[in-house]
Structures are given as structure tokens and as C-alpha cells.
Design a protein around this motif. Sequence first.
Motif, PDB file in Angstrom:
ATOM      1  N   MET A  92       0.848  -1.206   0.000  1.00 26.03           N
ATOM      2  CA  MET A  92       0.000   0.000   0.000  1.00 26.03           C
ATOM      3  C   MET A  92       0.877   1.247   0.000  1.00 26.03           C
ATOM      4  O   MET A  92       1.734   1.398   0.851  1.00 26.03           O
ATOM      5  N   ALA A  93       0.677   2.098  -1.008  1.00 25.40           N
ATOM      6  CA  ALA A  93       1.436   3.352  -1.052  1.00 25.40           C
ATOM      7  C   ALA A  93       0.537   4.494  -0.595  1.00 25.40           C
ATOM      8  O   ALA A  93      -0.674   4.456  -0.799  1.00 25.40           O
ATOM      9  N   VAL A  94       1.131   5.473   0.035  1.00 25.02           N
ATOM     10  CA  VAL A  94       0.363   6.624   0.510  1.00 25.02           C
ATOM     11  C   VAL A  94       0.094   7.566  -0.660  1.00 25.02           C
ATOM     12  O   VAL A  94       0.958   7.760  -1.514  1.00 25.02           O
ATOM     13  N   SER A  95      -1.125   8.125  -0.718  1.00 30.50           N
ATOM     14  CA  SER A  95      -1.496   8.966  -1.862  1.00 30.50           C
ATOM     15  C   SER A  95      -0.637  10.232  -1.897  1.00 30.50           C
ATOM     16  O   SER A  95      -0.101  10.666  -0.888  1.00 30.50           O
ATOM     17  N   LYS A  96      -0.550  10.793  -3.109  1.00 30.75           N
ATOM     18  CA  LYS A  96       0.289  11.965  -3.339  1.00 30.75           C
ATOM     19  C   LYS A  96      -0.103  13.130  -2.431  1.00 30.75           C
ATOM     20  O   LYS A  96       0.742  13.810  -1.862  1.00 30.75           O
ATOM     21  N   ASP A  97      -1.416  13.353  -2.312  1.00 27.81           N
ATOM     22  CA  ASP A  97      -1.895  14.487  -1.517  1.00 27.81           C
ATOM     23  C   ASP A  97      -1.474  14.359  -0.065  1.00 27.81           C
ATOM     24  O   ASP A  97      -1.074  15.327   0.577  1.00 27.81           O
ATOM     25  N   LEU A  98      -1.579  13.137   0.426  1.00 27.51           N
ATOM     26  CA  LEU A  98      -1.241  12.906   1.835  1.00 27.51           C
ATOM     27  C   LEU A  98       0.262  13.063   2.061  1.00 27.51           C
ATOM     28  O   LEU A  98       0.696  13.606   3.083  1.00 27.51           O
TER      29      LEU A  98
ATOM     30  N   LYS B  42      11.981   6.962   4.546  1.00 28.46           N
ATOM     31  CA  LYS B  42      11.810   5.651   3.905  1.00 28.46           C
ATOM     32  C   LYS B  42      11.956   4.531   4.931  1.00 28.46           C
ATOM     33  O   LYS B  42      11.184   3.578   4.946  1.00 28.46           O
ATOM     34  N   ASP B  43      12.977   4.658   5.785  1.00 26.11           N
ATOM     35  CA  ASP B  43      13.237   3.615   6.784  1.00 26.11           C
ATOM     36  C   ASP B  43      12.067   3.484   7.753  1.00 26.11           C
ATOM     37  O   ASP B  43      11.566   2.382   7.998  1.00 26.11           O
ATOM     38  N   VAL B  44      11.655   4.629   8.319  1.00 24.26           N
ATOM     39  CA  VAL B  44      10.620   4.593   9.352  1.00 24.26           C
ATOM     40  C   VAL B  44       9.291   4.080   8.789  1.00 24.26           C
ATOM     41  O   VAL B  44       8.560   3.357   9.456  1.00 24.26           O
ATOM     42  N   SER B  45       8.995   4.470   7.525  1.00 23.51           N
ATOM     43  CA  SER B  45       7.710   4.055   6.947  1.00 23.51           C
ATOM     44  C   SER B  45       7.802   2.672   6.303  1.00 23.51           C
ATOM     45  O   SER B  45       6.852   2.217   5.665  1.00 23.51           O
ATOM     46  N   GLY B  46       8.963   2.050   6.441  1.00 24.50           N
ATOM     47  CA  GLY B  46       9.141   0.738   5.821  1.00 24.50           C
ATOM     48  C   GLY B  46       9.082   0.823   4.299  1.00 24.50           C
ATOM     49  O   GLY B  46       8.667  -0.119   3.632  1.00 24.50           O
ATOM     50  N   GLY B  47       9.502   1.968   3.768  1.00 27.12           N
ATOM     51  CA  GLY B  47       9.559   2.152   2.309  1.00 27.12           C
ATOM     52  C   GLY B  47       8.209   2.413   1.671  1.00 27.12           C
ATOM     53  O   GLY B  47       8.084   2.405   0.449  1.00 27.12           O
ATOM     54  N   ARG B  48       7.180   2.628   2.501  1.00 25.94           N
ATOM     55  CA  ARG B  48       5.854   2.804   1.913  1.00 25.94           C
ATOM     56  C   ARG B  48       5.497   4.271   1.655  1.00 25.94           C
ATOM     57  O   ARG B  48       4.504   4.562   1.022  1.00 25.94           O
ATOM     58  N   MET B  49       6.306   5.176   2.219  1.00 26.84           N
ATOM     59  CA  MET B  49       6.098   6.586   1.896  1.00 26.84           C
ATOM     60  C   MET B  49       7.116   6.973   0.852  1.00 26.84           C
ATOM     61  O   MET B  49       8.279   7.209   1.157  1.00 26.84           O
TER      62      MET B  49
END
Lengths: 113, 228
Positions: A1-7, A35-42
Amino acid sequence: MAVSKDLVAASATPLILSILADGDSYGYAIIKRVKDVSGGRMEWTDGMLYPVLHRLEKQGLIESYVQTSETGRRRKYYRLKRQGTKALAEHKSQWMLVHNTLQQLWERKPCLT
Amino acid sequence: MSDLEQRIEQWRAELAQSQAVAASDINELESHLRDDIAHLQEAGLSEAEAFLVAQHRLGDTSRLAREFRKVNGDRRPLEHLSWMALGVLVYLLVGYVATGLSQGSVLVANLLGVQGYPLGVVALTARAMTFMGLMALLWTVLSSGKCRRPTGFSDRRTARVLVAGQLLSRLAAVPVLGVAEWGRIAYVSNFGRLAWYAVGPILLAVAAIALRTHALRSRRAWADGPSE
């Protein structure tokens, strides 16, 4: 799951301020930390960080200085200013408010009747 | 220059095309690019692959420029101006040092007993040699690539042509005119120099105002325009 651009765009300022609250840092390290903290999802487009940093600097929330790293490369470091600490507290309470509101709405309410 | 350095130089030039990205911004982005390339190479990518991935991650140059423009406004004309002013200053400095050294050598030659026609030769030679020496030094520094090319100053050839023109005209003047003729035209050339010192600053001021107006106008145009 990737976080949306707006967010991603909306959270850029509190993310940067939070990372700088832990200590001075430079662009590449800030992105790496996110990247590290979000586990690469942000996922940020790396370059977009810099205009945000410069805007925060213009707003007087952070300040920059150039320092030569151990590898001999000159890097532009950013430091949180007093104004930035205040702004971070404000961001924090706003995000917590959003977080709590959503959490309450999403919690499954027990049906008592 | 290695392949990687060449690619980075090309990438810098692409960013420098924009009216909004300052030299310091490009340096900061380059530092990021190099960090990422080093990181990717550690992970096993080749130099060329690492460059491509890092460049892609950093983002499309035109999009980057758009984002920077929102923060910086249009700043390149002002940067141009500051580099122009620096160029004029360096040129004047070279001229002053050459004059000082040639006059010093005339003084020394005179003290050593040289007089008349030979003294003229000494003066002319000393002036030509010091000027050419300093220009050659400047040229070496500019062409060595050690001097980071300022943003927007995309054509180093122009500078080279100007320096070469100066050197050649001075070289040609000595045999063509001769020492005696040089003395006769001295007051004409001094008059010309006086005119340059009077008119030069006015021309520079006009250029400064024109550039500043242009910069302000384009910044306003960006403020008025849709923010994409």
C-alpha cells in the motif's frame, strides 16, 4: 500500500520538522529516514524535498549551514529553529486530532440495545 | 573527465536551463545525487545504472525546476548580473596589477641606468608580458574545470574568445605599431580609457536596471499565473 500523493504532500512539513527535532540533518539523510521509518511505503520524489526545505527556511522554521562531511563532500545541513519547534507542536496536535477522530469513527461500536 | 562526471555535468546543465534553480540549489541536488549513486553502487549496481536510478528518483528536471520556481521566483537574471560584475572586477584587477608591475619594472630599469628608447621597450615589454601572463593564468584556471561553472554561464567559449582577442591584439600591436608610434598614440588611448571609465559604469548601471526589471516582471508573471 502506497500513501497517496496528496497525503505525502500534506505530511511533508511535519515529517521534516520531526526528523530535525531529533538533530540536524541534510536532504539525503532526511529522505532515507522517512523511507526507513515508513518501511519504504512513503515514497517521495526525492528532489521535491528541497523546495519544501527552502520554503521552511524562508518561513523561519529551520536554518541551514554548510559543513564538510567525513568523505570531504560539502553538505547543506538543516537545523530546527525555536519557531520550528512551536510549529511542530501545532502540527502534532492537528494530526493527533485527525487521527483520534478517524479512530473513533472506525472503531466498531458495541451494540448494547 | 570520467563518464559519470560527464553525465552529472550534463544533468547540471539541464537544471541550469531553468530560470528558477540557483547554483546553490543545483549543488545541493548534486550532493544528493552523488550520495544516492554511492549508496546504489554499494548495493551492487554499476556506475551507469546507479546514475540512472538516482536521477530518476530525484525527479524529472523540468518538474524540479517548476517546484523550485514556486519557492525561488525567477532569479537567474540577478545571478547573471552578479557574475558579470565579478568578471568586470577581475578584468580591472588584472589591468591594475599589470600597470603596477610594468611601472615598477620601468622604475627599476631606470635606477639600473636604462634610459630613452630602451626604457620605452622595457615599459612596453613589461606591460605586455604581465598582462599576458595574468590572462594566461586566468585562462588556465577557467579551463581547468576546477572553477565551478556558474549557473547560466553556459558558454565558456565566449570567455575564451574574449581572452584570446585581448592577447592577440596586444601581441599584434607591438610589431605593427612599434615603440615610437605607441608613444604618439598614448594620449589618444588614455583619452579612450578615460571615456571608458566615465561611460562604463553608466552602461553597467543601465544593464543592471534592465536585468532587475526583467527579473521582477517575470517573478510577477509567475505570481499571477496559475500555480499549475
